[in-house]
Enzyme design. Structure first.
Site, PDB file in Angstrom:
ATOM      1  N   ARG A  66     -23.330 -21.484  -5.385  1.00 26.00           N
ATOM      2  CA  ARG A  66     -23.122 -21.452  -3.921  1.00 26.00           C
ATOM      3  C   ARG A  66     -23.762 -22.684  -3.288  1.00 26.00           C
ATOM      4  O   ARG A  66     -24.970 -22.778  -3.135  1.00 26.00           O
ATOM      5  CB  ARG A  66     -23.747 -20.184  -3.348  1.00 26.00           C
ATOM      6  CG  ARG A  66     -23.643 -20.086  -1.845  1.00 26.00           C
ATOM      7  CD  ARG A  66     -22.230 -19.876  -1.347  1.00 26.00           C
ATOM      8  NE  ARG A  66     -21.681 -18.582  -1.732  1.00 26.00           N
ATOM      9  CZ  ARG A  66     -20.392 -18.260  -1.611  1.00 26.00           C
ATOM     10  NH1 ARG A  66     -19.524 -19.142  -1.115  1.00 26.00           N
ATOM     11  NH2 ARG A  66     -19.960 -17.068  -2.002  1.00 26.00           N
ATOM     12  N   ARG A  92     -13.985 -23.804 -11.364  1.00 30.67           N
ATOM     13  CA  ARG A  92     -15.391 -23.791 -10.962  1.00 30.67           C
ATOM     14  C   ARG A  92     -16.243 -22.885 -11.850  1.00 30.67           C
ATOM     15  O   ARG A  92     -17.462 -22.882 -11.733  1.00 30.67           O
ATOM     16  CB  ARG A  92     -15.548 -23.409  -9.490  1.00 30.67           C
ATOM     17  CG  ARG A  92     -15.180 -21.992  -9.127  1.00 30.67           C
ATOM     18  CD  ARG A  92     -15.595 -21.702  -7.682  1.00 30.67           C
ATOM     19  NE  ARG A  92     -15.091 -20.448  -7.175  1.00 30.67           N
ATOM     20  CZ  ARG A  92     -15.528 -19.872  -6.065  1.00 30.67           C
ATOM     21  NH1 ARG A  92     -16.481 -20.453  -5.350  1.00 30.67           N
ATOM     22  NH2 ARG A  92     -15.017 -18.740  -5.646  1.00 30.67           N
ATOM     23  N   HIS A 162     -14.666 -28.575  -2.296  1.00 27.35           N
ATOM     24  CA  HIS A 162     -15.130 -27.587  -1.305  1.00 27.35           C
ATOM     25  C   HIS A 162     -16.574 -27.916  -0.900  1.00 27.35           C
ATOM     26  O   HIS A 162     -17.505 -27.165  -1.194  1.00 27.35           O
ATOM     27  CB  HIS A 162     -15.028 -26.207  -1.959  1.00 27.35           C
ATOM     28  CG  HIS A 162     -15.282 -25.021  -1.093  1.00 27.35           C
ATOM     29  ND1 HIS A 162     -16.378 -24.872  -0.278  1.00 27.35           N
ATOM     30  CD2 HIS A 162     -14.549 -23.880  -0.936  1.00 27.35           C
ATOM     31  CE1 HIS A 162     -16.326 -23.709   0.327  1.00 27.35           C
ATOM     32  NE2 HIS A 162     -15.225 -23.085  -0.048  1.00 27.35           N
ATOM     33  N   ASP A 206     -13.107 -20.524   9.928  1.00 30.77           N
ATOM     34  CA  ASP A 206     -12.427 -20.646   8.632  1.00 30.77           C
ATOM     35  C   ASP A 206     -11.018 -21.161   8.930  1.00 30.77           C
ATOM     36  O   ASP A 206     -10.130 -20.379   9.265  1.00 30.77           O
ATOM     37  CB  ASP A 206     -12.408 -19.274   7.932  1.00 30.77           C
ATOM     38  CG  ASP A 206     -11.994 -19.384   6.468  1.00 30.77           C
ATOM     39  OD1 ASP A 206     -11.631 -20.492   6.025  1.00 30.77           O
ATOM     40  OD2 ASP A 206     -12.038 -18.353   5.776  1.00 30.77           O
ATOM     41  N   GLU A 263     -13.725 -29.588   3.540  1.00 32.82           N
ATOM     42  CA  GLU A 263     -13.115 -29.602   2.217  1.00 32.82           C
ATOM     43  C   GLU A 263     -11.856 -30.480   2.209  1.00 32.82           C
ATOM     44  O   GLU A 263     -11.014 -30.343   3.096  1.00 32.82           O
ATOM     45  CB  GLU A 263     -12.745 -28.172   1.822  1.00 32.82           C
ATOM     46  CG  GLU A 263     -13.920 -27.208   1.998  1.00 32.82           C
ATOM     47  CD  GLU A 263     -13.506 -25.741   1.888  1.00 32.82           C
ATOM     48  OE1 GLU A 263     -12.602 -25.443   1.088  1.00 32.82           O
ATOM     49  OE2 GLU A 263     -14.087 -24.903   2.605  1.00 32.82           O
TER      50      GLU A 263
HETATM   51  C1  BG6 Z   1     -13.513 -21.357   2.115  1.00 27.89           C
HETATM   52  C2  BG6 Z   1     -12.454 -20.350   2.485  1.00 27.89           C
HETATM   53  O1  BG6 Z   1     -12.897 -22.502   1.651  1.00 27.89           O
HETATM   54  O2  BG6 Z   1     -14.336 -20.822   1.085  1.00 27.89           O
HETATM   55  C3  BG6 Z   1     -13.142 -19.089   2.939  1.00 27.89           C
HETATM   56  O3  BG6 Z   1     -11.607 -20.894   3.487  1.00 27.89           O
HETATM   57  C4  BG6 Z   1     -14.083 -18.575   1.866  1.00 27.89           C
HETATM   58  O4  BG6 Z   1     -12.162 -18.117   3.269  1.00 27.89           O
HETATM   59  C5  BG6 Z   1     -15.050 -19.675   1.492  1.00 27.89           C
HETATM   60  O5  BG6 Z   1     -14.781 -17.447   2.328  1.00 27.89           O
HETATM   61  C6  BG6 Z   1     -16.026 -19.302   0.384  1.00 27.89           C
HETATM   62  O6  BG6 Z   1     -15.336 -18.859  -0.754  1.00 27.89           O
HETATM   63  P1  BG6 Z   1     -16.122 -18.275  -1.971  1.00 27.89           P
HETATM   64  O7  BG6 Z   1     -15.065 -17.782  -2.932  1.00 27.89           O
HETATM   65  O8  BG6 Z   1     -16.898 -19.417  -2.584  1.00 27.89           O
HETATM   66  O9  BG6 Z   1     -17.022 -17.196  -1.472  1.00 27.89           O
END
Ligand code: BG6
Length: 287
Positions: A66, A92, A162, A206, A263
């Site tokens: 994360r 990932r 991302h 978002d 992103e």
């Molecule tokens: C973003 C999405 O790119 O990633 C969101 O647009 C999403 O909808 C976020 O919640 C995080 O995604 P994840 O799978 O890493 O929890």
């Protein structure tokens, strides 16, 4: 395979004992985990880290990290086939292989990683492909994700770099560069809207902006981060705000003000279509 390692590059065990590549040269420093080819830190010399990491992030094989720069591939968001496969695709979660490292004549350092197709086939990618990530560490960080269709039929994929950026407080941060661009508002049922003026954050955000090839600037009142890109038709802007932050186990309840995602993506209206033998590169440059 043995690769020559320049002095600016070290390989060690990072958090959770996961294999990590560390780069430090006169221009900047970065860390990349082989799990997910995941850049978790980029610090220009004399500056602070541009990337945000959650203190609650897992560092465990097969689990997403994360923060930093997750790679979304070959789909963006939930499993498009509804088969319960991992959100944002399998790249990932897979362990990548470092294939080259080089000190460039201009002082930057380049690292190349590749994803073994076998690592990404379980579950569900039934077409041959080759996937590479190039990371170039200098005063700026350049990240390039290249998909090659090595098969005999057309390949359609989404991708995204991302990137999580560290900001002083998202509530007093603005983003410019997307004025007048249309977007899909995922917190308003996918409504199609048009961006008026700079983006300010007043709640869960978002959004998929599309089409846009433009450079975006994040201004948090203390520093300005420039986010440029190539080979990407969509820019995604995300901050989970309070409720969604609480709902994510690997995201601290109170961490959301310190981050936002910008992103470089290809998704929704404009995935990538690759004829046999062709390739596509999605690039993001931050600094
Ligand atoms: C973003 C999405 O790119 O990633 C969101 O647009 C999403 O909808 C976020 O919640 C995080 O995604 P994840 O799978 O890493 O929890």
């Amino acid at each position: 395979m043995t690769i020559a390692i320049p002095d600016s590059v070290t390989l060690d065990a990072g958090k959770g004992g996961l294999p990590r590549v560390r780069v430090r040269n006169a221009l900047g420093a970065a860390e990349i985990y082989l799990d997910g080819a995941h850049v978790t830190s980029f610090t220009p010399a004399g500056g602070a880290d541009l990337l945000w990491m959650s203190a609650q992030s897992l560092f465990a094989e097969g689990k997403p990290i994360r923060g930093g720069i997750p790679l979304c591939w070959p789909w963006f968001g939930p499993d498009p086939k509804g088969l319960g496969r991992t959100g944002h695709g399998v790249a990932r979660l897979a362990r990548w292989t470092p294939v080259a490292a080089a000190q460039l004549h201009d002082g930057r350092t380049r690292i190349d990683l590749a994803l073994d197709p076998c690592a990404a086939t379980a579950p569900g990618i039934d077409q041959p492909f080759h996937l590479d990530l190039t990371v170039i560490v200098g005063r700026e960080l350049e990240v390039r994700l290249t998909t090659v269709n090595t098969g005999r039929s057309a390949l359609t994929i989404d991708d995204a770099l991302h990137t999580y950026f560290a900001v002083r407080d998202v509530r007093s941060t603005t983003i410019t560069g997307l004025e007048g661009i249309g977007y899909v508002d995922k917190v308003d049922g996918g409504a199609r809207k048009v961006q008026a003026g700079a983006i300010a954050f007043t709640g869960e955000t978002d959004r998929v902006y599309q089409p846009t090839a433009g450079t975006v600037v994040i201004d948090d009142g203390v520093r300005r981060i420039r986010v440029a890109k190539a080979g990407s038709a969509a820019t995604v802007v995300w901050n989970p705000w309070t409720a969604k932050a609480k709902a994510m186990a690997d995201f601290g309840d109170d961490e959301w003000p310190g981050m936002l995602c910008i992103e470089a993506a290809n998704c929704l209206d404009a995935p990538i279509h690759l004829l046999p033998g062709t390739a596509h590169t999605t690039t993001q440059v931050i600094g």
